[in-house]
Design a protein around this motif. Structure first.
Motif, PDB file in Angstrom:
ATOM      1  N   ASP A 358      43.354  32.461  46.181  1.00  0.00           N
ATOM      2  CA  ASP A 358      44.240  32.880  45.093  1.00  0.00           C
ATOM      3  C   ASP A 358      45.004  31.697  44.519  1.00  0.00           C
ATOM      4  O   ASP A 358      45.179  31.570  43.295  1.00  0.00           O
ATOM      5  CB  ASP A 358      45.225  33.944  45.582  1.00  0.00           C
ATOM      6  CG  ASP A 358      44.544  35.271  45.866  1.00  0.00           C
ATOM      7  OD1 ASP A 358      43.433  35.495  45.340  1.00  0.00           O
ATOM      8  OD2 ASP A 358      45.114  36.090  46.619  1.00  0.00           O
ATOM      9  N   GLU A 359      45.472  30.812  45.396  1.00  0.00           N
ATOM     10  CA  GLU A 359      46.196  29.635  44.934  1.00  0.00           C
ATOM     11  C   GLU A 359      45.275  28.693  44.166  1.00  0.00           C
ATOM     12  O   GLU A 359      45.673  28.096  43.163  1.00  0.00           O
ATOM     13  CB  GLU A 359      46.829  28.913  46.121  1.00  0.00           C
ATOM     14  CG  GLU A 359      47.623  27.670  45.774  1.00  0.00           C
ATOM     15  CD  GLU A 359      48.838  27.949  44.910  1.00  0.00           C
ATOM     16  OE1 GLU A 359      49.322  26.997  44.252  1.00  0.00           O
ATOM     17  OE2 GLU A 359      49.300  29.110  44.875  1.00  0.00           O
ATOM     18  N   LYS A 360      44.019  28.572  44.619  1.00  0.00           N
ATOM     19  CA  LYS A 360      43.067  27.721  43.902  1.00  0.00           C
ATOM     20  C   LYS A 360      42.806  28.268  42.502  1.00  0.00           C
ATOM     21  O   LYS A 360      42.693  27.512  41.527  1.00  0.00           O
ATOM     22  CB  LYS A 360      41.747  27.627  44.684  1.00  0.00           C
ATOM     23  CG  LYS A 360      41.859  26.845  45.977  1.00  0.00           C
ATOM     24  CD  LYS A 360      40.511  26.634  46.646  1.00  0.00           C
ATOM     25  CE  LYS A 360      39.757  25.521  45.987  1.00  0.00           C
ATOM     26  NZ  LYS A 360      38.603  25.062  46.784  1.00  0.00           N
ATOM     27  N   GLU A 428      51.079  31.550  28.675  1.00  0.00           N
ATOM     28  CA  GLU A 428      50.390  31.126  29.899  1.00  0.00           C
ATOM     29  C   GLU A 428      49.853  32.322  30.679  1.00  0.00           C
ATOM     30  O   GLU A 428      49.418  32.182  31.818  1.00  0.00           O
ATOM     31  CB  GLU A 428      51.346  30.313  30.776  1.00  0.00           C
ATOM     32  CG  GLU A 428      51.820  29.037  30.116  1.00  0.00           C
ATOM     33  CD  GLU A 428      52.767  28.239  31.006  1.00  0.00           C
ATOM     34  OE1 GLU A 428      52.712  28.410  32.235  1.00  0.00           O
ATOM     35  OE2 GLU A 428      53.556  27.439  30.468  1.00  0.00           O
ATOM     36  N   ASP A 429      49.877  33.512  30.040  1.00  0.00           N
ATOM     37  CA  ASP A 429      49.580  34.731  30.787  1.00  0.00           C
ATOM     38  C   ASP A 429      48.175  35.280  30.566  1.00  0.00           C
ATOM     39  O   ASP A 429      47.595  35.891  31.457  1.00  0.00           O
ATOM     40  CB  ASP A 429      50.593  35.820  30.397  1.00  0.00           C
ATOM     41  CG  ASP A 429      52.023  35.393  30.675  1.00  0.00           C
ATOM     42  OD1 ASP A 429      52.226  34.701  31.687  1.00  0.00           O
ATOM     43  OD2 ASP A 429      52.911  35.749  29.880  1.00  0.00           O
ATOM     44  N   MET A 430      47.649  35.094  29.366  1.00  0.00           N
ATOM     45  CA  MET A 430      46.333  35.659  29.029  1.00  0.00           C
ATOM     46  C   MET A 430      45.456  34.597  28.376  1.00  0.00           C
ATOM     47  O   MET A 430      45.950  33.714  27.677  1.00  0.00           O
ATOM     48  CB  MET A 430      46.494  36.841  28.063  1.00  0.00           C
ATOM     49  CG  MET A 430      47.278  38.016  28.600  1.00  0.00           C
ATOM     50  SD  MET A 430      47.587  39.254  27.305  1.00  0.00           S
ATOM     51  CE  MET A 430      45.924  39.779  26.898  1.00  0.00           C
ATOM     52  N   LYS A 431      44.161  34.730  28.596  1.00  0.00           N
ATOM     53  CA  LYS A 431      43.193  33.861  27.934  1.00  0.00           C
ATOM     54  C   LYS A 431      42.088  34.721  27.340  1.00  0.00           C
ATOM     55  O   LYS A 431      41.686  35.740  27.924  1.00  0.00           O
ATOM     56  CB  LYS A 431      42.595  32.850  28.923  1.00  0.00           C
ATOM     57  CG  LYS A 431      43.588  31.812  29.430  1.00  0.00           C
ATOM     58  CD  LYS A 431      42.947  30.847  30.410  1.00  0.00           C
ATOM     59  CE  LYS A 431      43.955  29.844  30.943  1.00  0.00           C
ATOM     60  NZ  LYS A 431      43.355  28.923  31.952  1.00  0.00           N
ATOM     61  N   GLY A 452      45.591  37.806  38.005  1.00  0.00           N
ATOM     62  CA  GLY A 452      44.416  38.186  38.785  1.00  0.00           C
ATOM     63  C   GLY A 452      43.852  39.562  38.475  1.00  0.00           C
ATOM     64  O   GLY A 452      42.933  40.028  39.161  1.00  0.00           O
ATOM     65  N   ARG A 453      44.389  40.247  37.461  1.00  0.00           N
ATOM     66  CA  ARG A 453      43.815  41.537  37.079  1.00  0.00           C
ATOM     67  C   ARG A 453      42.342  41.371  36.698  1.00  0.00           C
ATOM     68  O   ARG A 453      41.929  40.289  36.250  1.00  0.00           O
ATOM     69  CB  ARG A 453      44.586  42.113  35.894  1.00  0.00           C
ATOM     70  CG  ARG A 453      45.878  42.813  36.264  1.00  0.00           C
ATOM     71  CD  ARG A 453      46.576  43.311  35.021  1.00  0.00           C
ATOM     72  NE  ARG A 453      47.211  42.223  34.288  1.00  0.00           N
ATOM     73  CZ  ARG A 453      47.721  42.368  33.066  1.00  0.00           C
ATOM     74  NH1 ARG A 453      47.629  43.536  32.430  1.00  0.00           N
ATOM     75  NH2 ARG A 453      48.314  41.334  32.469  1.00  0.00           N
TER      76      ARG A 453
END
Length: 466
Positions: A358-360, A428-431, A452-453
């Motif tokens: 998750d951190e990666k 910084e939340d969605m791409k 992570g959704r």
């Protein structure tokens, strides 16, 4: 003449807080490397007999060279050479103070190969010089402190960059006596970052007491010899050690980058050189100025300003210093690219050392944004127009040269920032990544989320937003 006190900034002893009456001092009664002390001679103003005054000036410079030049043997040779020229009448045709100063500067530099030397005729400046044996008067100190305060004691910027990277833009190393609280605050602000970048690209030097204080946060509590300074006029050698106790949290294990440039000089070079050869920092940027030897200012005959190197740092690892060579970076890049390279290098190292999936993923997400901010993608309206349309409930349209995102059930719209030719982000939340079919036409959009959704794949349903 007393040696110069470097700092009275008091650090707490073990078990004490910063307010408990700290007991450790940076140094006491020591020369201040990388500064320009001013020495007023006990000489009369020049007489109308220029020939007599000219000889007196030359003889006094010969004496200073023998007694104070950083390298004793070289000082004797330089002095002997000037004496020989004087006795040979080579200065007899010089008729003005300015010409004498110019010729002496040329001779001292050519004989020694040391361009720190200078002689200037400056009756106005010399007359206002202050004898360092006397403490600065209260008004003068107040002006200095006020000017330093307005520049935040050299700490231009302290911030947390994307990816939890600490950044300190340090423009000058003020004495810890005055700047210690600001330095401690800066180091505590970045104490929880995963990597630290200290920017010295516009730092021209300062006092070793600040080097000593900052370095102490970058090692554990075991004192380490950080630098040694030889002071020629008194034949003294002083050592600088990291402190066993400092206010707040140390970060002996934090990955450290120092940004350097051709403008980085003097005390800032000392800081970079010491940390480089202690194996504590990665240096990125350009080779520095190469100004290791501090220069003293001597007033001769009341009107001549003479500058000569009077001491030298001696690194405990190399046994030498960076004089005339500069401090070389580990990663050589143009100075204006150093922050970008350091930031991305830091992120890559964090990613490679990470064991948590998750951190990666979080690091990878941030790295793409960071790289796009340093190297922005610019798309014109023609390139953006291909993404316009409805994608089920999602809407994309171009306005004033930017691509906007909206939702059929929400009246608001949000400007997107391009990451690449087909990828965009919302803050910084969605791409959003637009998908191309075999004929290179946009057929869908893929939406991903920083939290992570699950990724969403949405087909294009209308060619324009309507």
């Amino acid at each position: 003449m007393p040696l110069y006190r470097l700092s009275k900034f008091r650090l707490p002893g073990k078990g004490q807080s910063a307010s408990d009456g700290a007991v450790i001092q940076a140094t006491s009664a020591t020369p201040a490397p990388f500064q320009v002390p001013i020495h007023g001679g006990t000489y009369n103003m020049p007489s109308s007999d220029f020939e007599s005054m000219r000889k007196d000036v030359i003889l006094e410079i010969i004496r200073l060279t023998e007694e104070k030049y950083v390298y004793p043997d070289a000082g004797k040779k330089i002095a002997a050479h000037i004496q020989k020229k004087l006795e040979g009448g080579e200065y007899d045709d010089i008729a003005t103070e300015q010409a004498l100063a110019s010729q002496l500067t040329t001779d001292l530099r050519s004989i020694s190969g040391d361009h720190h030397w200078s002689v200037r005729y400056d009756p106005k400046g010399a007359a206002t010089s202050v004898d360092p044996e006397n403490e600065p008067d209260e008004d003068r100190m107040a002006r200095y402190l006020e000017a330093s305060r307005k520049k935040n004691f050299g700490f231009e910027r302290v911030e947390r960059l994307k990816g939890n990277i600490g950044y300190i833009d340090l423009r000058y190393l003020h004495p810890s006596e005055h700047a210690g609280e600001t330095a401690v605050a800066a180091m505590q602000f970045v104490a929880h970052c995963d990597t630290l970048i200290i920017d010295l690209r516009q730092n021209h030097g300062g006092y070793p007491s600040m080097e000593q204080l900052l370095a102490s946060y970058l090692f554990d509590s075991e004192p380490r010899l950080f630098n040694t300074f030889y002071y020629r006029p008194t034949d003294d050698t002083q050592q600088f050690w990291t402190f066993p106790h400092v206010p707040g949290r140390r970060r002996p294990d934090i990955p450290l980058y120092l940004l350097i440039s051709g403008d980085t000089g003097s005390g800032a070079e000392a800081f970079a050189y010491s940390l480089k050869y202690m194996g504590r920092a990665t240096l990125i940027g350009e080779t520095t100025k190469g100004a290791a030897h501090p220069v003293t200012k001597e007033i001769v005959q009341g009107v001549f300003d003479v500058r000569l190197p009077y001491g030298r740092p001696i690194n405990p690892v190399t046994g030498t210093n960076w004089e005339g060579k500069g401090v070389e970076p580990h990663i050589a890049v143009p100075a204006d690219e150093a922050l970008k390279i350091a930031h991305l290098h830091a992120m890559e190292n964090l990613f490679e050392g990470c064991q948590d999936d998750d951190e990666k993923a979080s690091l990878m997400w941030a790295m793409e944004i960071i790289e796009s901010e340093y190297s922005p993608t610019v798309l014109d309206e023609t390139a953006l127009s291909r993404f316009e349309g409805a994608y089920e409930m999602l809407r994309f349209f171009v306005r004033d040269g930017d691509l906007f995102y909206g939702h059929a059930e929400i009246p608001d719209a949000w400007k997107l920032i391009p990451i690449s030719e087909t990828r965009f982000r919302l803050d910084e939340d969605m791409k959003f990544e637009f998908v191309l079919d075999p004929s290179d036409q946009v057929c869908a959009v893929r939406t991903t989320f920083v939290d992570g959704r699950p990724e969403r794949h949405t087909e294009k349903t209308e060619p324009d937003p309507g």
